[in-house]
Design a protein around this motif. Structure first.
Motif, PDB file in Angstrom:
ATOM      1  N   THR A   1       0.855  -1.176   0.000  1.00 42.87           N
ATOM      2  CA  THR A   1       0.000   0.000   0.000  1.00 42.87           C
ATOM      3  C   THR A   1       0.896   1.232   0.000  1.00 42.87           C
ATOM      4  N   GLY A   2       0.552   2.240  -0.825  1.00 46.20           N
ATOM      5  CA  GLY A   2       1.372   3.440  -0.862  1.00 46.20           C
ATOM      6  C   GLY A   2       0.602   4.655  -1.341  1.00 46.20           C
ATOM      7  N   ALA A   3       1.011   5.816  -0.847  1.00 42.06           N
ATOM      8  CA  ALA A   3       0.415   7.076  -1.269  1.00 42.06           C
ATOM      9  C   ALA A   3       1.482   8.154  -1.248  1.00 42.06           C
ATOM     10  N   ASP A   4       1.307   9.126  -2.111  1.00 42.75           N
ATOM     11  CA  ASP A   4       2.214  10.262  -2.177  1.00 42.75           C
ATOM     12  C   ASP A   4       1.329  11.509  -2.162  1.00 42.75           C
ATOM     13  N   ILE A   5       1.388  12.273  -1.082  1.00 44.46           N
ATOM     14  CA  ILE A   5       0.555  13.458  -0.918  1.00 44.46           C
ATOM     15  C   ILE A   5       1.476  14.678  -0.959  1.00 44.46           C
ATOM     16  N   VAL A   6       1.362  15.484  -2.004  1.00 48.71           N
ATOM     17  CA  VAL A   6       2.204  16.678  -2.151  1.00 48.71           C
ATOM     18  C   VAL A   6       1.311  17.900  -2.351  1.00 48.71           C
ATOM     19  N   TYR A   7       1.881  19.075  -2.063  1.00 47.32           N
ATOM     20  CA  TYR A   7       1.118  20.299  -2.249  1.00 47.32           C
ATOM     21  C   TYR A   7       2.017  21.429  -2.704  1.00 47.32           C
ATOM     22  N   GLN A   8       1.385  22.413  -3.323  1.00 49.63           N
ATOM     23  CA  GLN A   8       2.030  23.673  -3.670  1.00 49.63           C
ATOM     24  C   GLN A   8       1.472  24.729  -2.723  1.00 49.63           C
ATOM     25  N   GLU A   9       2.352  25.473  -2.095  1.00 50.15           N
ATOM     26  CA  GLU A   9       1.972  26.505  -1.133  1.00 50.15           C
ATOM     27  C   GLU A   9       2.240  27.870  -1.758  1.00 50.15           C
TER      28      GLU A   9
ATOM     29  N   ILE B   1      -9.034  10.723   2.657  1.00 50.91           N
ATOM     30  CA  ILE B   1      -7.801  11.361   3.113  1.00 50.91           C
ATOM     31  C   ILE B   1      -8.118  12.387   4.188  1.00 50.91           C
ATOM     32  N   PHE B   2      -7.366  12.341   5.290  1.00 49.24           N
ATOM     33  CA  PHE B   2      -7.415  13.348   6.335  1.00 49.24           C
ATOM     34  C   PHE B   2      -6.096  14.107   6.317  1.00 49.24           C
ATOM     35  N   LEU B   3      -6.162  15.435   6.386  1.00 50.68           N
ATOM     36  CA  LEU B   3      -4.974  16.276   6.494  1.00 50.68           C
ATOM     37  C   LEU B   3      -4.960  16.856   7.905  1.00 50.68           C
ATOM     38  N   ASP B   4      -3.876  16.650   8.636  1.00 50.79           N
ATOM     39  CA  ASP B   4      -3.776  17.078  10.034  1.00 50.79           C
ATOM     40  C   ASP B   4      -2.824  18.255  10.164  1.00 50.79           C
ATOM     41  N   PHE B   5      -3.278  19.317  10.841  1.00 51.19           N
ATOM     42  CA  PHE B   5      -2.452  20.493  11.099  1.00 51.19           C
ATOM     43  C   PHE B   5      -1.948  20.441  12.541  1.00 51.19           C
ATOM     44  N   ASN B   6      -0.842  21.085  12.817  1.00 53.34           N
ATOM     45  CA  ASN B   6      -0.259  21.067  14.161  1.00 53.34           C
ATOM     46  C   ASN B   6      -1.036  21.926  15.152  1.00 53.34           C
ATOM     47  N   GLU B   7      -1.777  22.894  14.653  1.00 51.77           N
ATOM     48  CA  GLU B   7      -2.526  23.809  15.517  1.00 51.77           C
ATOM     49  C   GLU B   7      -3.779  24.261  14.771  1.00 51.77           C
ATOM     50  N   PRO B   8      -4.749  24.850  15.467  1.00 50.05           N
ATOM     51  CA  PRO B   8      -5.950  25.321  14.777  1.00 50.05           C
ATOM     52  C   PRO B   8      -5.613  26.361  13.707  1.00 50.05           C
TER      53      PRO B   8
ATOM     54  N   ILE C   1       1.171  26.955   7.021  1.00 53.73           N
ATOM     55  CA  ILE C   1       0.970  25.767   7.854  1.00 53.73           C
ATOM     56  C   ILE C   1       2.256  24.965   8.048  1.00 53.73           C
ATOM     57  N   GLY C   2       3.095  24.864   7.037  1.00 57.36           N
ATOM     58  CA  GLY C   2       4.302  24.038   7.148  1.00 57.36           C
ATOM     59  C   GLY C   2       3.990  22.588   6.827  1.00 57.36           C
ATOM     60  N   ASP C   3       4.653  21.654   7.523  1.00 59.71           N
ATOM     61  CA  ASP C   3       4.409  20.233   7.272  1.00 59.71           C
ATOM     62  C   ASP C   3       2.992  19.864   7.687  1.00 59.71           C
ATOM     63  N   ILE C   4       2.380  19.046   6.867  1.00 58.17           N
ATOM     64  CA  ILE C   4       0.997  18.637   7.097  1.00 58.17           C
ATOM     65  C   ILE C   4       0.960  17.113   7.125  1.00 58.17           C
TER      66      ILE C   4
END
Length: 184
Positions: A28-36, A64-71, A125-128
């Motif tokens: 099983t594999g996934a690659d989640i990338v973004y442009q900021e 998919i769930f994206l988790d942030f470090n803070e609100p 946000i930084g790393d997600i």
């Protein structure tokens, strides 16, 4: 002369071992990338995600769930056909965002990507972190976690390796045949 033959055999064996490598087991594999992108005026940041299913078996990525470090105050953009996400609608202060396909026709099959997941945030946000769920053809479920960053992963290029081996073989052959012309 023996040294040249040795190097030619070594180059040939190396090339063959690269081309005829053992097949890796299914995973099983996934690659989640973004442009900021820093939007003009107001200090808002735009995030454009691409979800890729890199599974080597027949699993499909569907949640998919994206988790942030803070609100973070986020405003979701419209999602692709067949995808929903409650948090994607309107402006919300959240520590996560989620999205899922409503039917199997919208799943991201192994080897495919989908890039219709965007939102804006009131801060950088930084790393997600992410959590992804997969479904196989028999209905079995699996999941995977990871971290999406603003830097796409480096993908090794097999063509470069083949060109390097071919170049070495050509140079060795030219040297060998070049010597024969000088003697004759």
């Amino acid at each position: 002369m023996k040294l040249i033959k040795f190097f030619m055999v070594l180059i040939t064996i190396t090339g063959l071992s690269i081309m005829v490598s053992a097949e890796a087991p299914a995973a099983t594999g996934a690659d989640i990338v973004y442009q900021e992108t820093n939007t003009e005026g107001g200090g808002w940041w735009e995030y454009d995600f691409t979800f890729s299913n890199t599974s080597t078996n027949s699993e499909s990525l569907y949640n998919i769930f994206l988790d942030f470090n803070e609100p973070v105050t986020v405003t979701g953009s419209s999602l692709g056909d067949g995808w929903i996400g409650i948090v994607w609608w309107g402006t919300n202060e959240r520590t996560y965002m989620d999205t899922m396909s409503q039917s199997s026709s919208g799943y991201i099959d192994a080897g495919n990507s989908l890039g219709v997941f965007s939102f804006t945030a009131d801060q950088q946000i930084g790393d997600i972190g992410w959590y992804a769920e997969f479904r196989d053809t028999s209905g079995g479920l699996s999941n995977l976690t990871g971290t999406a960053t603003n830097t796409p992963p480096v993908v090794p290029e097999p063509v470069s390796t083949i060109l390097f081996i071919t170049g070495g073989a050509v140079m060795a052959a030219r040297k060998r045949f070049g010597r024969k012309r000088e003697i004759a």
